[in-house]
Design a protein around this motif. Structure first.
Motif, PDB file in Angstrom:
ATOM      1  N   SER A  92      -3.573   4.592   4.264  1.00  0.00           N
ATOM      2  CA  SER A  92      -3.379   5.725   3.377  1.00  0.00           C
ATOM      3  C   SER A  92      -3.965   5.460   2.001  1.00  0.00           C
ATOM      4  O   SER A  92      -3.962   6.341   1.168  1.00  0.00           O
ATOM      5  CB  SER A  92      -1.885   5.994   3.214  1.00  0.00           C
ATOM      6  N   TYR A 128      -8.168   0.455   7.185  1.00  0.00           N
ATOM      7  CA  TYR A 128      -6.827  -0.091   7.185  1.00  0.00           C
ATOM      8  C   TYR A 128      -5.999   0.611   8.226  1.00  0.00           C
ATOM      9  O   TYR A 128      -6.147   1.783   8.456  1.00  0.00           O
ATOM     10  CB  TYR A 128      -6.111   0.128   5.864  1.00  0.00           C
ATOM     11  N   ASP A 129      -5.119  -0.117   8.760  1.00  0.00           N
ATOM     12  CA  ASP A 129      -4.093   0.482   9.595  1.00  0.00           C
ATOM     13  C   ASP A 129      -2.827   0.495   8.732  1.00  0.00           C
ATOM     14  O   ASP A 129      -2.811   0.005   7.627  1.00  0.00           O
ATOM     15  CB  ASP A 129      -3.922  -0.374  10.843  1.00  0.00           C
ATOM     16  N   SER A 130      -1.796   1.055   9.263  1.00  0.00           N
ATOM     17  CA  SER A 130      -0.481   1.007   8.627  1.00  0.00           C
ATOM     18  C   SER A 130      -0.504   1.530   7.196  1.00  0.00           C
ATOM     19  O   SER A 130      -1.201   2.465   6.890  1.00  0.00           O
ATOM     20  CB  SER A 130       0.082  -0.412   8.679  1.00  0.00           C
ATOM     21  N   ASP A 131       0.258   0.868   6.326  1.00  0.00           N
ATOM     22  CA  ASP A 131       0.397   1.366   4.960  1.00  0.00           C
ATOM     23  C   ASP A 131      -0.948   1.608   4.303  1.00  0.00           C
ATOM     24  O   ASP A 131      -1.146   2.590   3.624  1.00  0.00           O
ATOM     25  CB  ASP A 131       1.142   0.339   4.103  1.00  0.00           C
ATOM     26  N   GLN A 132      -1.822   0.675   4.510  1.00  0.00           N
ATOM     27  CA  GLN A 132      -3.017   0.705   3.701  1.00  0.00           C
ATOM     28  C   GLN A 132      -4.051   1.711   4.167  1.00  0.00           C
ATOM     29  O   GLN A 132      -4.969   1.997   3.444  1.00  0.00           O
ATOM     30  CB  GLN A 132      -3.620  -0.693   3.644  1.00  0.00           C
TER      31      GLN A 132
END
Lengths: 125, 337
Positions: free
Chosen positions: A116, A110-114
């Motif tokens: 993490s 995942y990039d961005s929020d996901q």
């Protein structure tokens, strides 16, 4: 000579080299060297992940809970007994949406929020 | 009303389900939103204008809420967006980033009490940052090297007498199928012989700390719940307890030395977190060694096997944050409010 002058001269020198294809070749060689070994160091440690098969169920929007189809009870009650840390959230492996499988996202990076939140994969996380 | 709790997660999240049951039983108003429903089944609208503060609305399958109703957010474990399979890969990539941008805009534009704000989570997940802060707070650390330089790994190996482990820095999975995982592993001479593969990606290498047990410390607000996981009785779990049959391992609530407990709370504060799961190692000589902090770490199973009231404590924290109008912004408000 100021730092700006040095940067400018370096830029012009490199631009000149590029014009003759010199820098481009050097870069290509570096790239080739960097990808000489196949695979990742991590590949040496790959092992089967934990997979939990969850009973048939559905998300009940009114109750805001995942419900087991057969019993009509919240799945969480079952999953706590069945799997402990590997609750059914661990089975919903999110998707690497840039590599869909037959049109369905299949989940991993995942990039961005996901990025993490590799949901459920690391039971101990 | 501005006192609702918002749970941001995915459909399949048993820990969130436990929270739903807890909040329902208490009669605490809450909403649950799944970013995975975006963009086709969920609508997100953020309205900005010269004559009003930002207005936000989120709805899925026709039912939704205004951001003004929300007082606290539990940012749990959202899953990726559901993009149309009819899109090309380039279109999907574009759509994915647009979805990400609107959601991040929502998280950043509206005031609430966050457990935890995703921007805080993103920063807190940096393992080099964690170790830097942990050392400053007095935790004992293992020697650790983040590198793609084979010589640096060999140097660590020599310095540690060959007792080092490899960990991934990010996700523990590799591959589209997600059937393969990378746990913490001892690095052998054979592994080291393929250190040239670090040309393709760096790794995290760490001195292996002898264990008597693993320690999982769940920090919720100003409360600390340390649990010893007796991992060493499970042959599969001696290096990485996640590899073993975790629920079957003995879990024992313990007390931490006061300075360590204080350091756990201070680490959360330093990272702007109201919740975390800290992993440490208890050594045979009675020492405690810090490994990492997980800002979105799992904890449902700990409650299940120990009976510790983790969900209830987190519900208390969220309800209190919502009721008192606590605001937790990941930026400095220029108006100073």
């Amino acid at each position: 000579m100021t730092e700006n002058d040095r940067s400018r001269r370096r830029f012009l020198r490199e631009a000149g080299l590029v014009a003759f294809g010199v820098l481009a070749v050097a870069s290509a060689r570096r790239a080739e060297a960097a990808t000489g070994g196949r695979g990742l160091f991590a590949d040496q440690f790959l092992e089967d992940g934990h997979v939990v098969n969850i009973p048939a169920g559905h998300y009940d929007r009114a109750r805001k809970l995942f419900i087991e189809e057969e019993s009509g009870r919240p799945m969480v009650a079952q999953s706590q007994q069945m799997t402990g840390s590997w609750t059914y959230s661990d089975t919903t492996r999110c998707t690497n949406m840039f590599y869909p499988n037959n049109g369905a996202p299949t989940c991993s990076a995942y990039d961005s929020d996901q990025d993490s939140h590799p949901d459920g994969f690391k039971p101990g996380e | 009303m501005a006192g609702k709790i918002l749970i941001v997660t995915g459909e399949h999240d048993s820990t969130a389900d436990l929270m739903v049951l807890c909040l329902t039983e208490r009669g605490v108003p809450f909403e649950r939103f799944h970013p995975q429903d975006l963009p086709r089944d969920a609508r997100v609208t953020l309205r900005h204008g010269p004559d009003h503060p930002p207005v936000g609305r989120m709805a899925a399958f026709g039912e939704g809420f205004d951001w003004s109703e929300i007082g606290a957010v539990w940012y749990r474990r959202p899953e990726p967006f559901s993009l149309s399979p009819a899109l090309s890969s380039e279109e999907r990539e574009f759509a994915y980033h647009e979805c990400t941008s609107v959601m991040q805009g929502a998280w950043r534009s509206f005031d609430a009490f966050w457990v935890n704000h995703p921007d805080r989570i993103r920063i807190a997940e940096s393992k080099p940052l964690q170790l830097m802060l942990a050392r400053r707070l007095g935790f004992v650390l293992p020697r650790t090297v983040f590198t793609n330089d084979p010589d640096e790994v060999r140097a660590l190996w020599d310095a540690c007498g060959g007792a080092i482990v490899y960990k991934s820095m990010t996700q523990g999975v590799l591959g589209q199928s997600l059937q393969k995982s990378v746990y913490t592993n001892r690095v052998t001479a054979e592994h080291l012989a393929r250190a040239d593969l670090l040309d393709n990606a760096p790794g995290l290498f760490q001195e292996e700390i002898p264990k008597s047990a693993d320690l999982r410390i769940t920090v919720i607000g100003d409360r600390v719940f340390p649990v010893e996981i007796r991992s060493q009785s499970d042959a599969d779990a001696t290096v990485d307890w996640r590899r073993g049959e975790v629920p079957r391992m003995e879990h024992v609530p313990v007390d931490l030395p006061k300075p360590v407990e204080a350091a756990c709370l201070a680490l959360n504060r330093a990272l702007g977190l109201h919740y975390s799961a800290i992993d440490m190692v208890a050594t045979p000589d009675g020492g405690l060694v810090f490994l990492e902090i997980n800002p979105s770490g799992q904890f449902g199973w700990i409650q299940s096997v120990t009976g510790l009231p983790l969900i209830e404590t987190l519900a208390d924290l969220l309800a209190d944050g919502a009721a008192r109008g606590r605001i937790d912004r990941p930026y400095d408000d220029p108006a100073g409010t």
